[in-house]
Design an enzyme around this catalytic site. Structure first.
Site, mmCIF file in Angstrom:
data_model
loop_
_atom_site.group_PDB
_atom_site.id
_atom_site.type_symbol
_atom_site.label_atom_id
_atom_site.label_comp_id
_atom_site.label_asym_id
_atom_site.label_seq_id
_atom_site.Cartn_x
_atom_site.Cartn_y
_atom_site.Cartn_z
ATOM 1 N N LYS A 1 -8.042 4.453 6.494
ATOM 2 C CA LYS A 1 -8.860 5.890 6.974
ATOM 3 C C LYS A 1 -8.362 6.603 5.645
ATOM 4 O O LYS A 1 -8.988 7.519 5.252
ATOM 5 C CB LYS A 1 -8.461 6.225 8.169
ATOM 6 C CG LYS A 1 -9.127 7.772 8.331
ATOM 7 C CD LYS A 1 -10.671 7.583 8.687
ATOM 8 C CE LYS A 1 -11.235 8.999 8.892
ATOM 9 N NZ LYS A 1 -12.755 9.009 8.522
ATOM 10 N N TRP B 1 -1.000 -1.259 5.420
ATOM 11 C CA TRP B 1 -2.250 -1.676 4.408
ATOM 12 C C TRP B 1 -1.554 -1.738 3.343
ATOM 13 O O TRP B 1 -0.881 -1.144 2.422
ATOM 14 C CB TRP B 1 -2.966 -0.168 4.356
ATOM 15 C CG TRP B 1 -4.298 -0.399 3.607
ATOM 16 C CD1 TRP B 1 -5.599 -0.791 3.712
ATOM 17 C CD2 TRP B 1 -4.539 -0.540 1.772
ATOM 18 N NE1 TRP B 1 -6.358 -0.794 2.696
ATOM 19 C CE2 TRP B 1 -5.887 -0.619 1.492
ATOM 20 C CE3 TRP B 1 -3.486 0.245 1.033
ATOM 21 C CZ2 TRP B 1 -6.286 -0.306 0.384
ATOM 22 C CZ3 TRP B 1 -3.857 0.214 -0.163
ATOM 23 C CH2 TRP B 1 -5.268 -0.107 -0.538
HETATM 24 O O1 M6R Z 1 -9.741 12.149 3.616
HETATM 25 P P1 M6R Z 1 -10.685 12.246 2.554
HETATM 26 O O2 M6R Z 1 -11.960 13.181 3.021
HETATM 27 O O3 M6R Z 1 -9.787 12.895 1.504
HETATM 28 O O4 M6R Z 1 -10.899 10.853 2.268
HETATM 29 C C1 M6R Z 1 -11.526 10.643 0.950
HETATM 30 C C2 M6R Z 1 -11.949 9.097 1.243
HETATM 31 O O5 M6R Z 1 -11.001 8.253 1.046
HETATM 32 C C3 M6R Z 1 -13.111 8.817 2.252
HETATM 33 O O6 M6R Z 1 -14.145 9.825 2.148
HETATM 34 C C4 M6R Z 1 -13.678 7.334 2.152
HETATM 35 O O7 M6R Z 1 -14.589 7.361 0.918
HETATM 36 C C5 M6R Z 1 -14.450 6.982 3.326
HETATM 37 N N1 M6R Z 1 -13.953 5.878 3.770
HETATM 38 C C6 M6R Z 1 -15.900 7.098 3.382
HETATM 39 O O8 M6R Z 1 -16.650 6.611 4.480
#
Ligand code: M6R
Length: 589
Positions: free
Chosen positions: A584, A74
């Site tokens: 992700k 990425w």
């Molecule tokens: O792994 P995390 O829950 O800390 O990730 C946080 C965000 O990067 C994550 O929720 C992101 O917004 C998702 N792609 C939403 O679907």
């Protein structure tokens, strides 16, 4: 961000194994990929722009090697080109490196190396590391040279290094995930456990500022002191199939459907532990809920729950904004970090600050053994199983369930809270049937060509409107925005024109009349109202029925919108599991 996978052992198909491992990690980054292996005392390289999933491994003969490292990228430094794809090698092709993270002092190191005559072939920060190792290796062993190079790096990183003529992988990390899988006379190193769980369930966690030299036996060292560290092997209890798509076309739909039972799993926690943590919240001089993206919206929703259920104020700060508000944190404050991966850099930074201030940290996470898990004073595992689609779905509702339970526990009503969540889980099970999905797909067909859509909600369902917009944006690429229903008339209502889809999240509570009035204001200006609600209302042009879940309404309300986002993505021919520009786990700031 970026997937790393490596193999060292007796099998000669290291390249093949690494590519298969990388395919499982592709959700972490998918603009380019590459592997390096040792071949005739030189490093062999295979690098490509594009998704590794599209590479035809079955019909490609890879060179035989017992050692290989790989990376799915990425991009951070430098565009998406083959030259910028990892692994990077030195001029003599003796050393190869893969790296996840950002080397903050790379310019300074690059200048120093260029002055010494090293030429750079890429625009990446990573390439500095391989030249630095090559430079130190002129007078030192591979291990010592790598130790010396790593000591000079500033920033967050997970790094693997190999040398063409040694059966050895050196791995080091600071702030980016890296786990060692221990097999029978073989080792795997990856950014995430699901990548090697079909080979071994035995892992050794590499902690921050640690380096491990893997040959016949792994040896762990502290990066700064150089001292050797004792480590133990931990057995993981995930099943390999939980990280596979099975009969589903995409991980996203599989994970949405898993919400039939993930809520049960989430709330299956020891009452004594939940009550103890509720006590910590009550005792704290300020509770700070911190998360990013969807997890941030979960925190925001939880602040309404704590207020309504437990009459308790909690602060909500998104991870990246936390540094500007850290002065409010006191020694007796409590930071609650919410994260699926447990590796999000901005949230990790907030935890680091909290620790330097002496505040306690509770993490609500999915990935056991993740950085947040190991850095926190307390952890609640949401037990949702691997979440591989970039768009968070089952982790979101499980996090909401845990925070709802904590809010009830703070008001000495844990049993009532649990009962509510168990009933809600049962309702979700009934709701997620094929007829329901068909209804939502038909709606997606109707609205798939719109360029913009809006979502409104009130109170605890306002953050859910924001989360709904994230879901729609990230997989359908439709311009979607969430608003507090009452805010529309202060400006955003100017965006509504004939037929504009607007989802109104209408809970059956004290907010119902207001949000229905807001929906009517949109409809009067030509908006097409999609109501997410336990009952049909006159103002709705289309109704998506959800159970009447009381204070658990955020959990049930987001699920049909996840489904809608998924079907919009598929109908618009997007890959919902790997949306463009995203990854992700966001391990860079
Ligand atoms: O792994 P995390 O829950 O800390 O990730 C946080 C965000 O990067 C994550 O929720 C992101 O917004 C998702 N792609 C939403 O679907």
């Amino acid at each position: 961000m970026c997937g790393i996978f490596a193999y060292s052992g007796q099998k000669k198909s290291a390249g093949d194994l690494v590519i298969r491992g990388l395919k499982k990690l592709e959700y972490r980054g998918y603009d380019s990929w590459g592997i390096a292996y040792s071949e005739n005392q030189k490093i062999g390289l295979l690098r490509k722009v594009g998704k590794i999933g599209e590479f035809d491994l079955e019909n490609t003969a890879l060179p035989q090697s017992t050692l290989a490292i790989g990376h799915s990228r990425w991009a951070t430094h430098g565009g998406v080109t083959e030259e910028n794809a990892h692994p990077h090698v030195d001029a003599q092709k003796m050393f190869a490196i893969v790296h996840n993270g950002i080397i903050e002092n790379y310019k300074e190191l690059r200048d120093e190396l260029q002055r010494k005559g090293y030429t750079f072939k890429s625009e990446t920060d990573t390439e500095t590391i391989v030249h630095l190792i090559a430079d130190y290796a002129k007078e030192n062993t591979f291990v010592t040279a790598t130790k010396m190079a790593i000591k000079r790096l500033k920033g967050r990183f997970a790094i693997l290094a190999i040398k063409a003529d040694e059966q050895k992988i050196i791995a080091a990390r600071r702030g980016s995930p890296l786990i060692l899988g221990v097999g029978e006379n073989e080792f795997f190193i990856a950014s995430d456990i699901p990548a090697f769980i079909n080979h071994t369930k035995k892992v050794m966690y590499i902690d921050d500022d640690e380096m491990v030299v893997v040959n016949e036996k792994p040896h762990f060292y502290n990066i700064h002191s150089g001292e050797e560290i004792e480590k133990r092997v931990v057995e993981i209890n995930w099943e390999p199939q939980s990280a596979e798509k099975g009969a589903f076309e995409h991980f996203m739909i599989k994970e949405i459907m898993e919400q039939k039972d993930t809520i049960y799993r989430a709330i299956n926690q020891k009452d004594s532990e939940i009550l103890h943590l509720a006590d910590e919240i009550k005792k704290a001089y300020g509770t700070f809920l911190i998360g990013c993206g969807t997890a941030g919206k979960v925190c925001h929703a939880a602040s309404y729950l704590f207020s309504k259920v437990a009459k308790r104020h909690v602060n909500v700060i998104v991870g990246s904004e936390f540094p500007s508000q850290q002065d409010f944190l006191k020694e007796k404050s409590l930071v609650i970090a919410v994260s699926q991966s447990g590796e999000t850099a901005d949230t990790l930074e907030a935890i680091e600050v909290a620790k330097t201030k002496g505040s306690k940290v509770l993490s609500i996470i999915n990935v056991e053994g993740s950085s947040m898990d190991r850095m926190s004073d307390y952890a609640i595992h949401i037990k949702a199983g691997p979440e591989k689609a970039v768009a968070s779905t089952k982790a979101t509702t499980s996090q909401l369930a845990i925070l709802t339970m904590l809010a009830y526990a703070c008001d000495n009503r844990l049993t009532e809270g649990k009962r509510l969540l168990i009933d809600t889980a049962g309702e979700i099970n009934d709701m997620l049937n094929p007829r329901y999905e068909k209804h939502i797909r038909a709606l997606a067909e109707k609205i798939k060509d719109f360029e913009s859509m809006y979502v409104i909600g009130k109170a605890v369902n306002y953050p859910i409107a924001l989360e709904a917009a994230i879901k729609l944006q990230e997989v359908s690429y439709i311009h979607a925005e969430g608003f507090a229903g009452g805010e529309l008339k202060h400006g955003p209502i100017a965006l509504i024109s004939d037929g504009t889809p607007c989802i109104a999240i209408v809970a059956n509570d004290e907010t119902r009349t207001d949000i229905l009035n807001n929906a009517m204001e949109v409809k009067s200006r030509g908006g097409f109202i999609i109501g997410v609600s336990p009952q049909n209302e006159d103002v709705f042009d289309q109704w998506i029925k959800v159970p009447d879940a009381g204070n658990a309404s955020p959990i049930v309300n987001i699920i049909p919108i996840q489904l809608l986002a998924y079907h919009l993505a598929v109908l618009r021919q997007n890959n919902p599991d790997m949306p463009r520009n995203l990854a992700k786990s966001v391990t860079v700031k």
